[in-house]
Write a protein that holds these residues in place. Structure first.
Motif, mmCIF file in Angstrom:
data_model
loop_
_atom_site.group_PDB
_atom_site.id
_atom_site.type_symbol
_atom_site.label_atom_id
_atom_site.label_comp_id
_atom_site.label_asym_id
_atom_site.label_seq_id
_atom_site.Cartn_x
_atom_site.Cartn_y
_atom_site.Cartn_z
ATOM 1 N N PRO A 163 16.003 -1.400 54.461
ATOM 2 C CA PRO A 163 15.894 -0.236 53.582
ATOM 3 C C PRO A 163 15.209 0.920 54.305
ATOM 4 O O PRO A 163 14.284 0.716 55.104
ATOM 5 C CB PRO A 163 15.038 -0.741 52.416
ATOM 6 N N VAL A 164 15.665 2.130 54.011
ATOM 7 C CA VAL A 164 15.100 3.300 54.668
ATOM 8 C C VAL A 164 15.180 4.490 53.716
ATOM 9 O O VAL A 164 16.120 4.612 52.927
ATOM 10 C CB VAL A 164 15.848 3.596 55.991
ATOM 11 N N THR A 165 14.168 5.348 53.760
ATOM 12 C CA THR A 165 14.188 6.578 52.974
ATOM 13 C C THR A 165 15.085 7.605 53.650
ATOM 14 O O THR A 165 15.509 7.425 54.804
ATOM 15 C CB THR A 165 12.775 7.161 52.858
ATOM 16 N N ALA A 166 15.350 8.700 52.959
ATOM 17 C CA ALA A 166 16.137 9.771 53.568
ATOM 18 C C ALA A 166 15.434 10.309 54.806
ATOM 19 O O ALA A 166 16.079 10.589 55.832
ATOM 20 C CB ALA A 166 16.376 10.888 52.552
ATOM 21 N N GLU A 167 14.117 10.463 54.733
ATOM 22 C CA GLU A 167 13.366 10.942 55.896
ATOM 23 C C GLU A 167 13.473 9.956 57.053
ATOM 24 O O GLU A 167 13.677 10.348 58.210
ATOM 25 C CB GLU A 167 11.899 11.154 55.524
ATOM 26 N N GLY A 168 13.356 8.664 56.747
ATOM 27 C CA GLY A 168 13.477 7.659 57.793
ATOM 28 C C GLY A 168 14.871 7.600 58.380
ATOM 29 O O GLY A 168 15.050 7.386 59.589
ATOM 30 N N TRP A 169 15.876 7.792 57.534
ATOM 31 C CA TRP A 169 17.265 7.781 58.001
ATOM 32 C C TRP A 169 17.521 8.960 58.933
ATOM 33 O O TRP A 169 18.184 8.827 59.964
ATOM 34 C CB TRP A 169 18.189 7.823 56.790
ATOM 35 N N LEU A 170 16.973 10.109 58.585
ATOM 36 C CA LEU A 170 17.098 11.279 59.455
ATOM 37 C C LEU A 170 16.417 11.020 60.799
ATOM 38 O O LEU A 170 16.934 11.416 61.854
ATOM 39 C CB LEU A 170 16.486 12.501 58.769
ATOM 40 N N ALA A 171 15.268 10.349 60.776
ATOM 41 C CA ALA A 171 14.577 10.012 62.021
ATOM 42 C C ALA A 171 15.422 9.065 62.875
ATOM 43 O O ALA A 171 15.447 9.178 64.111
ATOM 44 C CB ALA A 171 13.221 9.385 61.708
ATOM 45 N N GLN A 172 16.128 8.138 62.232
ATOM 46 C CA GLN A 172 17.018 7.243 62.974
ATOM 47 C C GLN A 172 18.150 8.021 63.636
ATOM 48 O O GLN A 172 18.538 7.731 64.772
ATOM 49 C CB GLN A 172 17.579 6.175 62.038
ATOM 50 N N LEU A 173 18.671 9.005 62.923
ATOM 51 C CA LEU A 173 19.719 9.844 63.499
ATOM 52 C C LEU A 173 19.198 10.593 64.721
ATOM 53 O O LEU A 173 19.862 10.656 65.766
ATOM 54 C CB LEU A 173 20.228 10.833 62.450
ATOM 55 N N SER A 174 17.994 11.143 64.618
ATOM 56 C CA SER A 174 17.396 11.877 65.729
ATOM 57 C C SER A 174 17.127 10.966 66.920
ATOM 58 O O SER A 174 17.257 11.378 68.079
ATOM 59 C CB SER A 174 16.094 12.537 65.266
#
Length: 373
Positions: free
Chosen positions: A299-310
């Motif tokens: 599970p990941v938050t939107a902020e965490g998902w964006l960090a994964q993309l980066s």
């Protein structure tokens, strides 16, 4: 040597009567002429008479896009105000009164109403589309397979359609719910490559499911007219900086996948299932959802998902860095959908009537659309 991809942006706008806050079911000839004169060659008719499109030229940088859209939005807003009309840049109008809206004049749009009936009539919604050019040798279907997992995150950043028919829908992007009523308007089919896409297209044409010159309306598709991949999942953005952020992120994603030594992701049913689930969560809860992350499906938050993309595709240009910074601001501070819901709740709590609360949302969105980045 790899070169940055060019890109273009299409924004759909609704025309609103500034006196009542309602959509213009039938804009006057003077209003229609005003739109055409201000936007010139970049003007396009849309599905409804109350709707227009601004289709940009080809850009090399976000600065070019910002200058173009800032000027066109401002000039159009000023010109329309003289006719008592406002420019509404969001995924949906809070009280669209879809039964009152009339189809656009173009034969193509009228045919859509004939073919799809109430599905077409209900689709009073506006999107943000981004084209990114790719090399001629690029298999665009294989490229799409590399991009599809991140589509719900881009939708999250754009959500701006939480109200519909005078009601709070419970969805941050009700526009995408409306899109789900159409055929060929969901996530792209999990096809392995371009030849498979051509076979799929030919099958639908032979069976009468797709016209000879017909196009798919997938959330991400290979453009039928241009050598591009076209992002179509996003709601229209009242704030121009949000639209530019999404365009910058999508362009960066495409560039990273094109430049990779092995850019293509094979068709993976599991990724398709996860993307479908994340898509549902994105349109329902927006940035507040818990998503299925890229690492071991945690599970990941939107902020965490964006960090994964980066982390997976680090920003390697000024434009990409700016897009990531703005995207993080959006997931932390909120999208247009968050602001519309807060405005509606505050107006209702202050004792305003249901119609007055909806009108407050209209005024807020109109104000944001006029704010320059």
């Amino acid at each position: 040597m790899y070169r940055p991809c060019t890109f273009g942006i299409e924004e759909e706008y609704l025309l609103v009567d500034l006196g009542s806050g309602r959509l213009l079911a039938k804009p006057s000839p003077a209003v229609s002429l005003c739109c055409r004169e201000v936007l010139g060659e970049y003007y396009a008719d849309e599905l409804f008479r109350c709707q227009i499109e601004l289709a940009s030229p080809v850009f090399d940088s976000l600065q070019q896009a910002q200058c173009f859209f800032s000027e066109r939005r401002y000039c159009l807003e000023q010109a329309l105000a003289e006719h008592g009309v406002g420019l509404y840049c969001a995924g949906s109008h809070p009280n669209a009164e879809w039964l009152r809206q009339r189809p656009g004049a173009a034969p193509h749009h009228r045919q859509l109403f004939t073919d799809y009936q109430y599905v077409a009539r209900r689709s009073v919604a506006s999107g943000l589309h981004v084209h990114v050019g790719v090399p001629a040798a690029c298999d665009r279907i294989r490229l799409i397979n590399s991009l599809v997992y991140w589509l719900p995150l881009l939708l999250v950043l754009s959500t701006s359609s939480p109200l519909w028919g005078g009601q709070v829908t419970g969805y941050m992007s009700y526009r995408r719910v409306l899109c789900g009523e159409w055929p060929h308007m969901g996530l792209p089919e999990p096809l392995p490559d371009w030849p498979a896409y051509q076979r799929y297209r030919a099958l639908l044409q032979r069976s009468g499911s797709l016209a000879a010159d017909g196009a798919f309306w997938w959330a991400l598709r290979p453009s039928h007219r241009y050598p591009t991949v076209e992002l179509r999942i996003c709601d229209g953005c009242p704030q121009l900086e949000d639209a530019l952020c999404i365009a910058g992120l999508f362009r960066h994603l495409v560039e990273a996948c094109v430049a990779a030594s092995n850019p293509a992701t094979p068709v993976n049913r599991e990724i398709h299932w996860i993307t479908q689930e994340n898509y549902w969560r994105a349109l329902r809860h927006g940035r507040h959802a818990e998503f299925i992350g890229v690492h071991q499906q945690q599970p990941v938050t939107a902020e965490g998902w964006l960090a994964q993309l980066s982390h997976r595709y680090p920003p390697d240009s000024v434009d990409a860095l700016h897009a990531f910074v703005q995207a993080r601001r959006i997931v932390l501070e909120g999208t247009s959908a968050d602001r519309q819901l807060a405005c509606h709740a505050a107006a209702s709590a202050a004792g305003l009537s249901a119609q007055q609360a909806l009108r407050a949302v209209v005024e807020q969105v109109l104000g944001e659309a006029c704010r320059l980045p």
